[in-house]
Design a protein around this motif. Structure first.
Motif: not given
Length: 328
Positions: A227-247
């Protein structure tokens, strides 16, 4: 030299080389010939199936032929990593035993103040940054991290979040999560990432924090959902998973994965690891594995890794002070 002498010399040369090969005296790659141990132990505080356990077991498949060494992974669990640190600190500094490092061994040292700490070990090399992800069971009502926050605000301390050991980075970041979102959640610690995954699957935890490598099987089987990644940018392997910052949640986590050993390792041992690590990161089969599981190569030699470790420890001390995390 006449024809007969040439044939005789050729036969003698062939026989001589065959004899050398039979007793193992033909020249081997310098690294393999020079490393002083044929069996090397890699210790992790992680439980089987946890992130470091998975990482080390995959690493040795590709590192073994490069170093001409048989590697054995040993899970030394307990004390949120304190037992593994003590085990390494008491081991001979001869290149026969090493430790899979993550931020946990620094946090455990600072928070629980064990007899042996990260300062009793020698950083050797770093290999990766390992993105942190937030996941739920596939049938969970949570579709985003914002859904988790909204539910936690409605039901304080009712949302259960699974993390690994008490000294893990994901455990400490939960304090930042609560401060950033103004929520109170129940945090459940485990022996490692594999246990966190099981906790989410069996419903003990509503949400889990982990890494792709330890979750890959359940992701592919569609048993869990990111449901999210704690990264600056979305992971290329999971482009549909938003970052926490985007939320709207300002959380970026940088978790490292490397190798440490007992204090006082000889320079030639460290040099062998520096050389082999750079080679294994270029190995096509290993590269295919770590790119699939979203690991980001972040090689550091010993000098760089020592400074990084010291700086990270100072940063964690400031983090604990800022978020009121006790060091007693």
């Amino acid at each position: 030299m006449n024809k007969e002498e040439t044939v005789t010399f050729s036969r003698l040369k062939t026989a001589f080389c065959a004899g050398l090969a039979a007793v193992g005296l033909l020249v081997q790659p310098a690294l393999a010939a020079d490393y002083p141990h044929k069996t090397v132990k890699l210790v992790t505080h992680s439980s089987p199936g946890g992130g470091t356990d998975v990482f080390l077991r995959e690493l040795i498949k590709h590192l073994s032929p490069i170093m001409d060494v048989t590697f054995v992974v040993e899970n030394v669990r307990g004390g949120a990593g304190a037992k593994a640190i003590a085990y390494l600190a008491g081991s001979p500094a001869d290149g026969s035993v090493f430790y899979g490092t993550t931020p946990s061994y620094i946090n455990t040292s600072l928070l629980s103040k064990p007899e042996k700490t990260f300062e009793d070990l020698d950083p050797v090399v770093n290999l990766f940054q390992d993105p942190q992800i937030v996941f739920v069971r596939a049938d969970s009502p949570y579709k985003t991290l914002k859904d988790v926050v909204e539910d936690a605000k409605k039901r304080p301390n009712q949302v259960r979040v699974g993390v690994s050991t008490p000294g893990s980075l994901d455990r400490q970041v939960m304090e930042q999560f609560k401060a950033e979102t103004g929520t109170e959640v129940t945090i459940i610690t485990h022996d490692g990432g594999g246990d966190v995954m099981l906790s989410v699957l069996n419903g003990t935890s509503n949400v889990g924090i982990g890494e792709i490598a330890e979750l890959r099987g359940q992701i592919d089987a569609k048993k869990i959902r990111l449901i999210t990644t704690y990264t600056e940018q979305r992971l290329p392997q999971f482009p549909d998973v938003p970052t926490a910052k985007e939320q709207g949640i300002n959380l970026v986590v940088r978790k490292f994965r490397g190798i440490a050993g007992p204090k006082g390792l000889p320079r030639e041992i460290v040099a062998a690891w520096e050389d082999a690590t750079q080679k294994v990161l270029q190995d096509p089969k290993f590269k295919a594995w770590y790119e699939k599981d979203a690991l980001i190569p972040a090689y550091m030699d010993q000098a760089t890794y020592k400074k990084f470790t010291a700086d990270f420890a100072e940063g964690q001390k400031a983090f604990f002070t800022k978020y009121g995390i006790t060091t007693e």
